[in-house]
Design a protein around this motif. Structure first.
Motif, short mmCIF file in Angstrom:
data_model
loop_
_atom_site.label_atom_id
_atom_site.label_comp_id
_atom_site.label_asym_id
_atom_site.label_seq_id
_atom_site.Cartn_x
_atom_site.Cartn_y
_atom_site.Cartn_z
N GLY A 299 17.58 -27.57 -70.33
CA GLY A 299 17.86 -28.52 -71.40
C GLY A 299 19.12 -28.18 -72.18
O GLY A 299 19.89 -27.29 -71.82
N GLU A 300 19.31 -28.91 -73.27
CA GLU A 300 20.49 -28.74 -74.12
C GLU A 300 20.24 -27.74 -75.24
O GLU A 300 21.16 -27.39 -75.97
N GLY A 301 19.00 -27.30 -75.40
CA GLY A 301 18.69 -26.30 -76.41
C GLY A 301 18.17 -26.91 -77.71
O GLY A 301 18.73 -27.88 -78.21
N GLY B 275 14.55 -42.87 -79.45
CA GLY B 275 15.47 -43.07 -78.34
C GLY B 275 16.31 -44.32 -78.53
O GLY B 275 16.04 -45.15 -79.41
N ARG B 276 17.34 -44.44 -77.70
CA ARG B 276 18.14 -45.66 -77.71
C ARG B 276 17.25 -46.85 -77.38
O ARG B 276 16.33 -46.74 -76.57
N LEU B 277 17.55 -47.98 -77.98
CA LEU B 277 16.72 -49.16 -77.78
C LEU B 277 17.17 -49.90 -76.52
O LEU B 277 17.78 -50.95 -76.55
N LEU C 256 15.53 -34.63 -75.42
CA LEU C 256 15.55 -33.82 -76.63
C LEU C 256 14.49 -34.28 -77.63
O LEU C 256 13.95 -33.47 -78.38
N SER C 257 14.17 -35.57 -77.62
CA SER C 257 13.16 -36.06 -78.58
C SER C 257 11.80 -35.40 -78.33
O SER C 257 11.07 -35.08 -79.29
N LEU C 258 11.45 -35.18 -77.07
CA LEU C 258 10.19 -34.51 -76.77
C LEU C 258 10.23 -33.04 -77.17
O LEU C 258 9.28 -32.50 -77.73
#
Length: 376
Positions: free
Chosen positions: A175-177, A200-202, A285-287
């Protein structure tokens, strides 16, 4: 600063640099590296362009949604010109066009580069001419990368089995960290109304329609729930959700759109469960941020998501593009005893601390940079 201490980061937006990689760049600056950031200018550019040791260069021909061969050629020439002038010792490319035209330009300039596949997106969903063209281009250009990094094993396997990249060139980045201190453990609160939050983006591929269908099902069952959307409209995206539909859902009390913010923590803290019924992800990242704040997760059993969610331990996995199955998993969480809900959040936090912290990601970058420079 010696030339061999300079590293370039190339992305399709300044926003993505700020959101996902600024912490890494700041760490590299403290380590004594000179950093170049090449990206289009947007409202987030000013948040990092002043950093001492960082040189920001605006890319004027980087149009992520464009499929114009002329614009793509101009982007390649623009990148090649910058690379020949700057002569960075190593270049990191993110997103499709940077990976394709940046990698080509880096090879032409004789500079090693790393392609980071942050996710496959809609350009890989389906078998149309665009998908075929992108895969063909990847197969040709990734041969010129020093390494190709993936955020999940599904995407890496996809590229390997289709002959887009040689296995020995690949690497799996966790991941991105996540900043586990910034995304603090939120105290568990037993509530009579359960809040499900999708960040998230819609766009359609985030599973927005499935989330709304699930919300409608839970509403019909008479459950005390709130379903919330947090994210920005991506109007130029071919799979964008029309604003009118979001307004209609809100008017019917199916979901509540919370707008867009750079600080999602207050919204995660007030939620009980973070939901992402996405069709495919790199490493969402949201998770990870939700798990870091001790929230249970419900996500699609698909690339990127399944790496984070362990069924019945820190959340549930649902079938892709299946609002009814998503609703069942949301109902299952709803009926869990309070202590079981709390334990799911604790398990998610532990997983983040073990695998997905920013410290772990920074250490990997530093080790890889050291190894690649040692091979020069």
């Amino acid at each position: 600063m010696a030339v061999n201490q300079s590293i370039a980061f190339v992305a399709n937006t300044s926003w993505s640099i700020y959101k996902f990689r600024l912490y890494l760049i700041e760490r590299l600056l403290r380590q004594g590296f000179a950093i170049y950031v090449l990206a289009p200018r947007d409202p987030y550019t000013e948040k990092f362009e002043h950093l001492i040791g960082l040189t920001y260069i605006e890319l004027t021909h980087f149009h992520g949604k464009s499929i114009s061969p002329l614009e793509d050629y101009l982007l390649y020439r623009e990148l090649l010109s910058h690379y020949r002038t700057l002569k960075p010792r190593l270049i990191f490319h993110y997103t499709v066009k940077a990976n394709l035209y940046g990698t080509r330009a880096a090879a032409r300039a004789g500079i090693p580069s790393i392609s980071v596949i942050t996710g496959l997106g809609y350009t890989f969903s389906g078998e149309g001419w665009l998908q075929h063209a992108v895969r063909t281009a990847y197969r040709r250009q990734l041969q010129k990368s020093s390494e190709v990094w993936f955020l999940n094993s599904d995407d890496r396997e996809f590229f390997i089995t289709r002959g887009l990249v040689r296995p020995e060139k690949t690497f799996l980045l966790p991941g991105e960290g996540v900043d586990a201190a910034y995304f603090y453990p939120a105290p568990y609160q037993q509530r009579t109304e359960i809040t499900f939050l999708l960040i998230g983006r819609l766009i359609r591929h985030k599973g927005i329609y499935e989330f709304v269908a699930a919300a409608r099902s839970l509403q019909k069952q008479g459950l005390a729930v709130r379903c919330q959307l947090l994210g920005f409209f991506d109007d130029n995206n071919p799979v964008a959700i029309p604003r009118k539909e979001i307004e209609e859902w809100t008017a019917r009390n199916l979901v509540t759109w919370l707008g867009h913010t750079d600080d999602v923590r207050p919204f995660i803290e007030q939620a009980d469960c973070v939901v992402l019924p996405s069709y495919r992800e790199g490493m969402p990242l949201s998770l990870l941020e939700g798990a870091s704040m001790c929230k249970a997760l419900i996500a699609t059993d698909t690339a990127g998501c399944r790496a984070i969610v362990e069924e019945g331990v820190n959340g549930y996995l649902c079938r892709e593009k299946d609002g009814a199955d998503l609703a069942q998993k949301m109902v299952a969480y709803y009926h869990l005893p309070p202590m079981a809900k709390r334990q799911m959040g604790i398990e998610g936090r532990n997983q983040v601390l073990q695998h997905y912290t920013r410290e772990r990601v920074v250490a990997i970058y530093l080790e890889k940079i050291s190894i690649l420079r040692g091979h020069e």
